[in-house]
Design a protein around this motif. Structure first.
Motif, PDB file in Angstrom:
ATOM      1  N   VAL A 173     -40.730  19.833  21.550  1.00 10.31           N
ATOM      2  CA  VAL A 173     -40.620  20.374  22.910  1.00 10.31           C
ATOM      3  C   VAL A 173     -41.901  20.092  23.693  1.00 10.31           C
ATOM      4  CG1 VAL A 173     -40.473  22.512  24.250  1.00 10.31           C
ATOM      5  CG2 VAL A 173     -38.888  22.114  22.372  1.00 10.31           C
ATOM      6  N   VAL A 174     -43.051  20.324  23.058  1.00  2.84           N
ATOM      7  CA  VAL A 174     -44.335  20.064  23.725  1.00  2.84           C
ATOM      8  C   VAL A 174     -44.479  18.574  24.042  1.00  2.84           C
ATOM      9  CG1 VAL A 174     -46.841  20.062  23.386  1.00  2.84           C
ATOM     10  CG2 VAL A 174     -45.499  22.086  22.794  1.00  2.84           C
ATOM     11  N   LEU A 175     -44.133  17.719  23.098  1.00  2.00           N
ATOM     12  CA  LEU A 175     -44.204  16.278  23.342  1.00  2.00           C
ATOM     13  C   LEU A 175     -43.216  15.845  24.424  1.00  2.00           C
ATOM     14  CD1 LEU A 175     -44.556  14.846  19.722  1.00  2.00           C
ATOM     15  CD2 LEU A 175     -46.298  14.887  21.510  1.00  2.00           C
ATOM     16  N   GLY A 176     -42.072  16.499  24.491  1.00  2.00           N
ATOM     17  CA  GLY A 176     -41.073  16.175  25.500  1.00  2.00           C
ATOM     18  C   GLY A 176     -41.516  16.524  26.908  1.00  2.00           C
ATOM     19  N   ILE A 177     -42.349  17.527  27.032  1.00  2.85           N
ATOM     20  CA  ILE A 177     -42.868  17.925  28.342  1.00  2.85           C
ATOM     21  C   ILE A 177     -44.157  17.164  28.661  1.00  2.85           C
ATOM     22  CG2 ILE A 177     -43.838  19.847  29.659  1.00  2.85           C
ATOM     23  CD1 ILE A 177     -41.881  21.661  28.087  1.00  2.85           C
ATOM     24  N   ALA A 178     -44.969  16.927  27.662  1.00  3.85           N
ATOM     25  CA  ALA A 178     -46.297  16.342  27.868  1.00  3.85           C
ATOM     26  C   ALA A 178     -46.262  14.926  28.435  1.00  3.85           C
ATOM     27  CB  ALA A 178     -47.072  16.345  26.556  1.00  3.85           C
ATOM     28  N   TRP A 179     -45.201  14.164  28.159  1.00  5.70           N
ATOM     29  CA  TRP A 179     -45.179  12.786  28.646  1.00  5.70           C
ATOM     30  C   TRP A 179     -45.114  12.732  30.167  1.00  5.70           C
ATOM     31  CZ3 TRP A 179     -41.611  10.467  31.746  1.00  5.70           C
ATOM     32  CH2 TRP A 179     -40.404  11.123  31.914  1.00  5.70           C
ATOM     33  N   ALA A 180     -44.499  13.714  30.796  1.00  5.54           N
ATOM     34  CA  ALA A 180     -44.295  13.674  32.243  1.00  5.54           C
ATOM     35  C   ALA A 180     -45.489  14.212  33.033  1.00  5.54           C
ATOM     36  CB  ALA A 180     -43.048  14.462  32.611  1.00  5.54           C
ATOM     37  N   LEU A 181     -46.340  14.989  32.413  1.00  7.14           N
ATOM     38  CA  LEU A 181     -47.446  15.607  33.149  1.00  7.14           C
ATOM     39  C   LEU A 181     -48.361  14.602  33.851  1.00  7.14           C
ATOM     40  CD1 LEU A 181     -48.351  18.593  30.825  1.00  7.14           C
ATOM     41  CD2 LEU A 181     -46.991  18.600  32.916  1.00  7.14           C
ATOM     42  N   PRO A 182     -48.744  13.502  33.222  1.00  5.15           N
ATOM     43  CA  PRO A 182     -49.608  12.554  33.945  1.00  5.15           C
ATOM     44  C   PRO A 182     -48.909  11.855  35.117  1.00  5.15           C
ATOM     45  CG  PRO A 182     -49.644  12.097  31.587  1.00  5.15           C
ATOM     46  CD  PRO A 182     -48.587  13.121  31.824  1.00  5.15           C
ATOM     47  N   PHE A 183     -47.582  11.892  35.138  1.00  5.09           N
ATOM     48  CA  PHE A 183     -46.828  11.157  36.150  1.00  5.09           C
ATOM     49  C   PHE A 183     -46.227  12.060  37.217  1.00  5.09           C
ATOM     50  CE2 PHE A 183     -46.324   8.740  32.121  1.00  5.09           C
ATOM     51  CZ  PHE A 183     -47.173   7.703  32.461  1.00  5.09           C
ATOM     52  N   ARG A 184     -46.699  13.278  37.333  1.00  4.63           N
ATOM     53  CA  ARG A 184     -46.144  14.218  38.319  1.00  4.63           C
ATOM     54  C   ARG A 184     -46.175  13.642  39.726  1.00  4.63           C
ATOM     55  NH1 ARG A 184     -49.494  19.437  37.147  1.00  4.63           N
ATOM     56  NH2 ARG A 184     -50.940  17.772  36.822  1.00  4.63           N
ATOM     57  N   TYR A 185     -47.285  13.041  40.100  1.00  7.30           N
ATOM     58  CA  TYR A 185     -47.405  12.502  41.454  1.00  7.30           C
ATOM     59  C   TYR A 185     -46.393  11.384  41.705  1.00  7.30           C
ATOM     60  CZ  TYR A 185     -49.065   9.998  45.508  1.00  7.30           C
ATOM     61  OH  TYR A 185     -49.120   9.358  46.712  1.00  7.30           O
ATOM     62  N   VAL A 186     -46.181  10.531  40.716  1.00 11.19           N
ATOM     63  CA  VAL A 186     -45.260   9.412  40.886  1.00 11.19           C
ATOM     64  C   VAL A 186     -43.831   9.917  41.071  1.00 11.19           C
ATOM     65  CG1 VAL A 186     -44.286   7.373  39.763  1.00 11.19           C
ATOM     66  CG2 VAL A 186     -46.716   7.840  39.569  1.00 11.19           C
ATOM     67  N   PHE A 187     -43.441  10.942  40.312  1.00 16.36           N
ATOM     68  CA  PHE A 187     -42.066  11.444  40.364  1.00 16.36           C
ATOM     69  C   PHE A 187     -41.820  12.412  41.514  1.00 16.36           C
ATOM     70  CE2 PHE A 187     -42.257  10.462  35.717  1.00 16.36           C
ATOM     71  CZ  PHE A 187     -41.337   9.428  35.763  1.00 16.36           C
ATOM     72  N   ARG A 188     -42.840  12.952  42.126  1.00 12.33           N
ATOM     73  CA  ARG A 188     -42.664  13.971  43.169  1.00 12.33           C
ATOM     74  C   ARG A 188     -41.959  13.375  44.391  1.00 12.33           C
ATOM     75  NH1 ARG A 188     -47.631  16.918  43.599  1.00 12.33           N
ATOM     76  NH2 ARG A 188     -46.707  18.066  41.899  1.00 12.33           N
ATOM     77  N   GLY A 189     -40.825  13.947  44.758  1.00 12.08           N
ATOM     78  CA  GLY A 189     -40.102  13.559  45.961  1.00 12.08           C
ATOM     79  C   GLY A 189     -39.238  12.323  45.833  1.00 12.08           C
ATOM     80  N   ILE A 190     -39.094  11.774  44.642  1.00 15.78           N
ATOM     81  CA  ILE A 190     -38.326  10.542  44.477  1.00 15.78           C
ATOM     82  C   ILE A 190     -36.836  10.771  44.736  1.00 15.78           C
ATOM     83  CG2 ILE A 190     -37.574   8.843  42.748  1.00 15.78           C
ATOM     84  CD1 ILE A 190     -40.365   8.407  43.908  1.00 15.78           C
ATOM     85  N   GLY A 191     -36.329  11.944  44.434  1.00 14.44           N
ATOM     86  CA  GLY A 191     -34.914  12.219  44.627  1.00 14.44           C
ATOM     87  C   GLY A 191     -34.528  12.514  46.066  1.00 14.44           C
ATOM     88  N   LYS A 192     -35.499  12.611  46.939  1.00 19.87           N
ATOM     89  CA  LYS A 192     -35.243  12.901  48.348  1.00 19.87           C
ATOM     90  C   LYS A 192     -35.174  11.600  49.144  1.00 19.87           C
ATOM     91  CE  LYS A 192     -37.653  17.270  48.028  1.00 19.87           C
ATOM     92  NZ  LYS A 192     -38.790  18.049  48.474  1.00 19.87           N
ATOM     93  N   ALA A 193     -34.756  11.728  50.390  1.00 15.76           N
ATOM     94  CA  ALA A 193     -34.686  10.555  51.263  1.00 15.76           C
ATOM     95  C   ALA A 193     -36.092  10.050  51.574  1.00 15.76           C
ATOM     96  CB  ALA A 193     -33.971  10.920  52.559  1.00 15.76           C
TER      97      ALA A 193
END
Length: 87
Positions: A47-67
């Protein structure tokens, strides 16, 4: 340096298609090298490894699902999407 919306979309696609599978292979390989852990501890580690991979990429993923914010800013208030705005 701020990434544009299109660049963030491309980076997020690359991260999800190449980076995440590579991360999964590395994580599972490391877990296989270790002796078998108790089930609860092993679950917690995954579970920790499953969450930890995304933490460095928060900025890249932020707002991608929006217009695209540039298209939204160019559209007149209350106006309908035009044919040329990619929708």
């Amino acid at each position: 340096m701020a990434l544009s919306y299109k660049a963030r979309r491309r980076w997020s696609l690359l991260i999800l298609l190449v980076g995440m599978p590579a991360y999964v292979v590395v994580a599972v390989t490391i877990m296989n090298w270790l002796d078998r852990l108790p089930l609860v501890v092993e679950l917690l580690v995954y579970v920790v490894l499953g969450i930890a991979w995304a933490l460095p990429f928060r900025y890249v993923f932020r707002g991608i699902g929006k217009a695209d914010p540039e298209i939204e800013a160019a559209r007149p208030e209350g106006g309908e999407p035009s044919e040329g705005d990619g929708r």
